[in-house]
Design a protein around this motif. Structure first.
Motif, PDB file in Angstrom:
ATOM      1  N   LEU A   1       0.872  -1.175   0.000  1.00 43.97           N
ATOM      2  CA  LEU A   1       0.000   0.000   0.000  1.00 43.97           C
ATOM      3  C   LEU A   1       0.909   1.226   0.000  1.00 43.97           C
ATOM      4  O   LEU A   1       1.698   1.408   0.926  1.00 43.97           O
ATOM      5  CB  LEU A   1      -0.880   0.004   1.251  1.00 43.97           C
ATOM      6  CG  LEU A   1      -1.737  -1.248   1.484  1.00 43.97           C
ATOM      7  CD1 LEU A   1      -2.496  -1.140   2.803  1.00 43.97           C
ATOM      8  CD2 LEU A   1      -2.722  -1.440   0.352  1.00 43.97           C
TER       9      LEU A   1
ATOM     10  N   VAL B   1      -1.113  -1.173  -4.347  1.00 42.47           N
ATOM     11  CA  VAL B   1      -2.297  -0.312  -4.279  1.00 42.47           C
ATOM     12  C   VAL B   1      -1.839   1.126  -4.113  1.00 42.47           C
ATOM     13  O   VAL B   1      -1.034   1.439  -3.218  1.00 42.47           O
ATOM     14  CB  VAL B   1      -3.223  -0.698  -3.104  1.00 42.47           C
ATOM     15  CG1 VAL B   1      -4.480   0.165  -3.120  1.00 42.47           C
ATOM     16  CG2 VAL B   1      -3.596  -2.175  -3.159  1.00 42.47           C
TER      17      VAL B   1
ATOM     18  N   ALA C   1      -3.631  -1.522  -8.332  1.00 44.23           N
ATOM     19  CA  ALA C   1      -5.014  -1.110  -8.055  1.00 44.23           C
ATOM     20  C   ALA C   1      -5.004   0.356  -7.666  1.00 44.23           C
ATOM     21  O   ALA C   1      -4.154   0.784  -6.864  1.00 44.23           O
ATOM     22  CB  ALA C   1      -5.601  -1.945  -6.921  1.00 44.23           C
ATOM     23  N   HIS C   2      -5.914   1.131  -8.235  1.00 43.59           N
ATOM     24  CA  HIS C   2      -5.997   2.557  -7.913  1.00 43.59           C
ATOM     25  C   HIS C   2      -7.270   2.830  -7.117  1.00 43.59           C
ATOM     26  O   HIS C   2      -8.377   2.610  -7.625  1.00 43.59           O
ATOM     27  CB  HIS C   2      -5.970   3.389  -9.202  1.00 43.59           C
ATOM     28  CG  HIS C   2      -5.958   4.868  -8.953  1.00 43.59           C
ATOM     29  ND1 HIS C   2      -6.404   5.793  -9.865  1.00 43.59           N
ATOM     30  CD2 HIS C   2      -5.557   5.584  -7.873  1.00 43.59           C
ATOM     31  CE1 HIS C   2      -6.268   6.998  -9.358  1.00 43.59           C
ATOM     32  NE2 HIS C   2      -5.766   6.907  -8.144  1.00 43.59           N
ATOM     33  N   VAL C   3      -7.086   3.303  -5.895  1.00 40.21           N
ATOM     34  CA  VAL C   3      -8.230   3.679  -5.059  1.00 40.21           C
ATOM     35  C   VAL C   3      -8.461   5.177  -5.237  1.00 40.21           C
ATOM     36  O   VAL C   3      -7.533   5.965  -5.041  1.00 40.21           O
ATOM     37  CB  VAL C   3      -7.955   3.355  -3.566  1.00 40.21           C
ATOM     38  CG1 VAL C   3      -9.107   3.856  -2.699  1.00 40.21           C
ATOM     39  CG2 VAL C   3      -7.720   1.863  -3.370  1.00 40.21           C
TER      40      VAL C   3
ATOM     41  N   SER D   1      -3.664   1.304 -14.578  1.00 40.86           N
ATOM     42  CA  SER D   1      -4.030   0.444 -13.443  1.00 40.86           C
ATOM     43  C   SER D   1      -4.869  -0.740 -13.897  1.00 40.86           C
ATOM     44  O   SER D   1      -5.652  -0.640 -14.834  1.00 40.86           O
ATOM     45  CB  SER D   1      -4.809   1.245 -12.396  1.00 40.86           C
ATOM     46  OG  SER D   1      -3.939   2.143 -11.759  1.00 40.86           O
TER      47      SER D   1
ATOM     48  N   ILE E   1     -10.990  -7.250  -4.441  1.00 43.82           N
ATOM     49  CA  ILE E   1      -9.650  -7.750  -4.779  1.00 43.82           C
ATOM     50  C   ILE E   1      -9.658  -9.280  -4.754  1.00 43.82           C
ATOM     51  O   ILE E   1      -9.102  -9.935  -5.649  1.00 43.82           O
ATOM     52  CB  ILE E   1      -8.582  -7.163  -3.817  1.00 43.82           C
ATOM     53  CG1 ILE E   1      -8.340  -5.691  -4.161  1.00 43.82           C
ATOM     54  CG2 ILE E   1      -7.263  -7.952  -3.904  1.00 43.82           C
ATOM     55  CD1 ILE E   1      -7.386  -4.962  -3.243  1.00 43.82           C
TER      56      ILE E   1
END
Ligand code: UD1
Length: 369
Positions: free
Chosen positions: A6, A93, A116-118, A142, A359
């Protein structure tokens, strides 16, 4: 066991990462680790947030510090590549739109590590904002795109994103707001206001740090003169970002302000949420604060020509202003005439859990290879 890195770098990333770190720590088969690039490095801009969010020390600290965009982005890439080589994660992430976000997503993708793009899909359509470039590049590469609201899905669809990789999960920042509010007692709120000598619900809270507002002497000066006038009517408290403070000194701006205008150091997360909750209104150019005020149903004026978070205007309590109408809009709020707003769907404090589920599902469908 899936090893997931992260990545955080700057102040607005920390409250987006914390809920996901805790949700992943509880999930079976996921081993999360925190990488802090060091883009923000002052105690007040970084470590204080780790403390308030009860996060552990980062597992990797890259110490990149400040610099031009190329220097900062480049340094993050060089250092993050070493972490990827050593840790061999299954997924990286990234959060939001800061330089560390784009730097780490690029680095990971080039080493074939899924990303992964939050907070995917947000667009201001203003390419003069460095964050807009960061958003577009990060989303383009992403593998998993987690959006906070359906306007994000629509933006990604327009850009041709593979829809099977897009999931509207809600706003993860609200998870942290919900948690911190449950940890702040009424007595602690009173104490924060007492220490800063602020009358409850009778002050304006200001944050400004965007280059478009604070990097030119004339615009910064005009804004401060306006705030000084506003302070004749209502106490104005301004926890000042280091970028803004540096410019104040660099431009030699006169800081002999009215008594009601209080410029203070950046405050920690729990204090900032307390200050928002108890303010009469907020004037800002931040992205996240537009969302927090919408959740808190508190009037917000955003001093920008556009926003990547239009839902805070169409559904929430936010309005965009410029120097020609900011006084009129502030008056409108002070006279009690402001929209109540509604909290957008899925801004409910449970976004991190939805991301973990997604995920696991994506991994099961083979999308992470
Ligand atoms: C960055 C993000 C922005 C985010 C903001 C929140 C980019 C392009 N911008 O802007 O999206 O809204 O963070 O804060 O990534 N500084 C310090 N101490 C610190 C951090 C910064 O003194 O702890 C100084 C730096 O030396 C620099 C200035 O503040 O002179 C700007 O920092 P930088 O990270 O470049 O961008 P921000 O304006 O903070």
């Amino acid at each position: 066991m899936s090893k997931i890195l992260l990545v955080v770098g700057a102040r607005p990333n920390f409250m987006k990462m914390a809920p996901l770190y805790f949700a992943m720590s509880q999930a079976e088969g996921i081993e999360p680790a925190i990488v802090h690039t060091g883009q923000h490095y002052d105690y007040a801009m970084s470590q204080a947030f780790f403390e308030d969010l009860e996060l552990p020390e980062p597992h990797h600290y890259l110490e990149v510090g400040s610099g031009t965009h190329a220097e900062q982005t480049g340094k993050v890439m060089i250092e993050f590549e070493k972490v990827l080589g050593a840790d061999e994660p299954d997924l990286v992430v990234v959060f939001g739109d800061v330089n560390s976000t784009v730097a780490c997503s690029l680095t990971a993708k080039k080493l074939h590590v899924p990303v992964a793009h939050v907070e995917a899909g947000l667009r201001s359509f203003d390419e003069t904002m460095p964050e807009e470039i960061n958003r577009r590049v990060t989303d383009a590469i992403s593998d998993l795109l987690f959006t906070p609201s359906t306007d994000g899905d629509e933006n990604l669809r327009q850009e041709g994103a593979n829809h099977t990789r897009v999931r509207c999960v809600g706003n993860i920042m609200i998870d942290s707001v919900v948690t911190i509010l449950s940890r702040i007692s009424a007595a602690q709120e009173e104490e924060t206001l007492r220490q800063l000598d602020l009358p409850p619900r009778d002050y304006a809270l200001v944050t400004l740090h965007r280059p478009s507002n604070v990097d030119a002497k004339d615009s910064l000066n005009a804004i401060l003169r306006y705030l000084n006038t506003l302070a004749e009517r209502i106490v104005v408290v301004f926890p000042m970002h280091p970028r803004t403070r540096k410019n104040l000194a660099r431009f030699g701006i006169d800081t002999a302000f009215n008594k009601g205008f209080r410029i203070i150091e950046p405050v920690r997360y729990r204090e900032f949420i307390t200050l928002q909750k108890n303010s009469r209104f907020v004037l800002t150019d931040s992205g996240g604060i537009q969302e927090e005020t919408t959740y808190l149903r508190l009037p917000c004026l955003t001093l920008r020509p556009n926003t990547e978070r239009p839902i805070t205007v169409t559904q929430g309590t936010n309005e965009l202003v410029d120097m020609t109408n900011v006084a009129e809009k502030s008056d409108q709020i002070l006279s009690g005439n402001w929209k109540e707003g509604a909290v957008p769907p899925l801004w409910d404090g449970r976004t991190a859990g939805r991301i973990v589920e997604a995920i696991e599902e994506f991994a099961g469908a083979g999308h992470l290879q």
